[in-house]
Write a protein that holds these residues in place. Structure first.
Motif, PDB file in Angstrom:
ATOM      1  N   ARG A  61       0.817  -1.213   0.000  1.00 53.88           N
ATOM      2  CA  ARG A  61       0.000   0.000   0.000  1.00 53.88           C
ATOM      3  C   ARG A  61       0.853   1.267   0.000  1.00 53.88           C
ATOM      4  N   SER A 111       2.951   1.482  -3.609  1.00 55.58           N
ATOM      5  CA  SER A 111       2.150   1.687  -4.818  1.00 55.58           C
ATOM      6  C   SER A 111       0.820   2.319  -4.420  1.00 55.58           C
ATOM      7  N   PRO A 112       0.854   3.594  -4.036  1.00 55.34           N
ATOM      8  CA  PRO A 112      -0.323   4.213  -3.416  1.00 55.34           C
ATOM      9  C   PRO A 112      -1.524   4.367  -4.343  1.00 55.34           C
ATOM     10  N   THR A 113      -1.320   4.307  -5.651  1.00 49.75           N
ATOM     11  CA  THR A 113      -2.455   4.463  -6.574  1.00 49.75           C
ATOM     12  C   THR A 113      -2.973   3.121  -7.090  1.00 49.75           C
ATOM     13  N   TRP A 114      -2.352   2.026  -6.685  1.00 52.79           N
ATOM     14  CA  TRP A 114      -2.740   0.695  -7.155  1.00 52.79           C
ATOM     15  C   TRP A 114      -3.795   0.118  -6.223  1.00 52.79           C
ATOM     16  N   ARG A 115      -4.919  -0.264  -6.760  1.00 53.02           N
ATOM     17  CA  ARG A 115      -6.015  -0.814  -5.962  1.00 53.02           C
ATOM     18  C   ARG A 115      -6.048  -2.339  -6.136  1.00 53.02           C
ATOM     19  N   GLU A 132       4.686   7.047  -9.432  1.00 51.99           N
ATOM     20  CA  GLU A 132       4.107   7.137  -8.085  1.00 51.99           C
ATOM     21  C   GLU A 132       4.808   6.206  -7.104  1.00 51.99           C
ATOM     22  N   ASP A 133       6.028   5.811  -7.389  1.00 50.17           N
ATOM     23  CA  ASP A 133       6.742   4.882  -6.513  1.00 50.17           C
ATOM     24  C   ASP A 133       6.917   5.499  -5.130  1.00 50.17           C
ATOM     25  N   GLY A 183       1.230   7.076 -13.384  1.00 47.22           N
ATOM     26  CA  GLY A 183       0.148   6.385 -12.703  1.00 47.22           C
ATOM     27  C   GLY A 183       0.513   5.062 -12.084  1.00 47.22           C
ATOM     28  N   GLY A 231       3.263   2.669  -9.455  1.00 44.75           N
ATOM     29  CA  GLY A 231       4.160   2.755  -8.320  1.00 44.75           C
ATOM     30  C   GLY A 231       5.278   1.742  -8.391  1.00 44.75           C
ATOM     31  N   GLU A 247       1.348  -3.281 -12.170  1.00 45.64           N
ATOM     32  CA  GLU A 247       0.545  -2.098 -12.425  1.00 45.64           C
ATOM     33  C   GLU A 247       0.572  -1.661 -13.885  1.00 45.64           C
TER      34      GLU A 247
END
Length: 295
Positions: A176, A179-183, A246-247, A273, A275, A281
C-alpha cells in the motif's frame, strides 16, 4: 500456475515456464515482497510473441528451497546475482533477455554488469540497482531515510518479530505504501502472500537488509562477487530503465542520473500512474521494452 523444480547452485528453484522451448529466453525476476505472480500481465504476451519466458521464485520465496541446511540464509546482492547465473546454467540458457525490479532488478543488473556475454538486453526498474555497500553509512536525505523505515526496523529484534508473527500484514502494508495508486484486491495479495510462508523467508529478508547496511556478514562463498560489485561496474549491454511515477519507496528522482552507469545503448521511461510494483501495475511497458531488443 504450475512450476518445475530446477537444481541450480545453492538452491532448488521453482520456475514457471511459458512459450515455445526454442524461443529467445527472457528471465523475469520479482522483488520483495512479491513472487512470480508479479509477471502475470507480462509473461503471456511475451510467450505469444515467441519468447521462452522463465519466471523463477527467488531464494526465500514460494517453493524455492536452499539445498543444504548449512548454506547461509543470505539475501545479499551477490547471492541474487549468483542464483541467476546458476539458474541460466542449469537451464542451458547461453544468453537471455533479463527483466527485474527490486531484488530481481538487482539480480538482473548484476548479471548484466559481471557476465555481459550472457545477456541480450536488460530491463531494470528504478535504474542501476547494484548497491554501494561501502557508502552505506552515508545518510540519505531525511525523506528517503523515512521511506526506508522497514530496513531500519528489521535491524531490531522487534522488527524481526513483527515480520515473523504476521508476514502478510507487514508485506500488505508495504504494497500500500509503495504503490499508493494501485487498488489491488485481497485475493490478489493472498495469491502472493502464500510465498512468504517459505521457511527461510524471514531469515533471508532480514539478512538482505542488514548486509546492505554493513550490519551483517555475508556468505563467505560469495565474497569474490561482492568484491567485484564494490567497484561499481558499468552495465554495457543494451538497457532500458522503467520507473513508476508514483513509486512510494524509490521515487523517480532517484534514477534521474542513472545513465552514467550504463555504457551501452540506453533509455529511461517514467511510467505515469504506476508505483513500485511496476510489472503488476503497468505490464505493457515491460512487454514493449523486451520485444524491442534485437535478438
Amino acid at each position: 500456475m504450475s512450476h518445475i523444480m530446477v537444481t541450480a547452485g545453492a538452491l532448488d528453484v521453482a520456475v514457471e515456464l511459458h512459450g515455445p522451448e526454442g524461443g529467445t529466453p527472457a528471465v523475469l525476476l520479482h522483488g520483495f515482497p512479491d513472487d512470480a505472480r508479479a509477471w502475470d500481465g507480462v509473461a503471456p504476451a511475451l510467450a505469444a510473441a515467441g519468447l521462452r519466458v522463465v519466471v523463477p521464485y527467488l531464494r526465500g520465496y514460494g517453493p524455492t528451497r536452499y539445498r543444504d541446511a548449512a548454506t547461509p540464509r543470505s539475501g545479499q546482492q551477490a547471492a541474487l546475482g549468483a542464483d541467476l547465473l546458476a539458474l541460466m546454467d542449469a537451464l542451458g540458457l547461453e544468453r537471455a533477455l533479463l527483466a527485474g525490479y527490486d531484488w530481481g532488478g538487482r539480480a538482473a543488473c548484476i548479471a548484466s554488469a559481471l557476465w555481459p556475454d550472457r545477456v541480450i538486453g536488460l530491463v531494470s526498474a528504478n535504474g542501476y540497482n547494484i548497491q554501494d555497500i561501502a557508502a552505506a553509512a552515508r545518510p540519505a536525505p531525511p525523506e528517503q531515510e523515512a521511506r526506508y523505515w522497514y530496513q531500519w526496523y528489521l535491524h531490531t529484534d522487534r522488527g524481526v518479530a513483527a515480520l515473523e508473527q504476521d508476514r502478510a500484514a507487514f508485506c500488505r502494508y508495504l504494497w500500500r505504501l509503495w504503490s499508493p495508486t494501485w487498488r489491488f484486491t485481497e485475493a490478489e495479495f493472498a495469491r502472493t502472500a502464500a510465498s512468504f510462508d517459505n521457511p527461510d523467508f524471514v531469515a533471508t529478508v532480514v539478512q538482505s537488509y542488514r548486509h546492505r547496511h554493513r550490519a551483517a556478514l555475508g556468505d563467505p562463498a560469495l565474497q569474490g562477487i561482492e568484491d567485484r560489485l564494490a567497484a561499481r561496474p558499468p552495465i554495457t549491454v543494451p538497457s532500458m530503465v522503467l520507473h513508476g511515477a508514483e513509486d512510494g519507496v524509490d521515487p523517480p528522482a532517484n534514477s534521474a542520473g542513472c545513465a552514467r552507469w550504463f555504457a551501452g545503448p540506453f533509455g529511461r521511461v517514467v511510467v505515469p500512474g504506476a508505483g513500485h510494483f511496476l510489472p503488476r501495475e503497468a505490464p505493457q511497458p515491460w512487454v514493449e521494452a523486451l520485444l524491442a531488443f534485437p535478438r
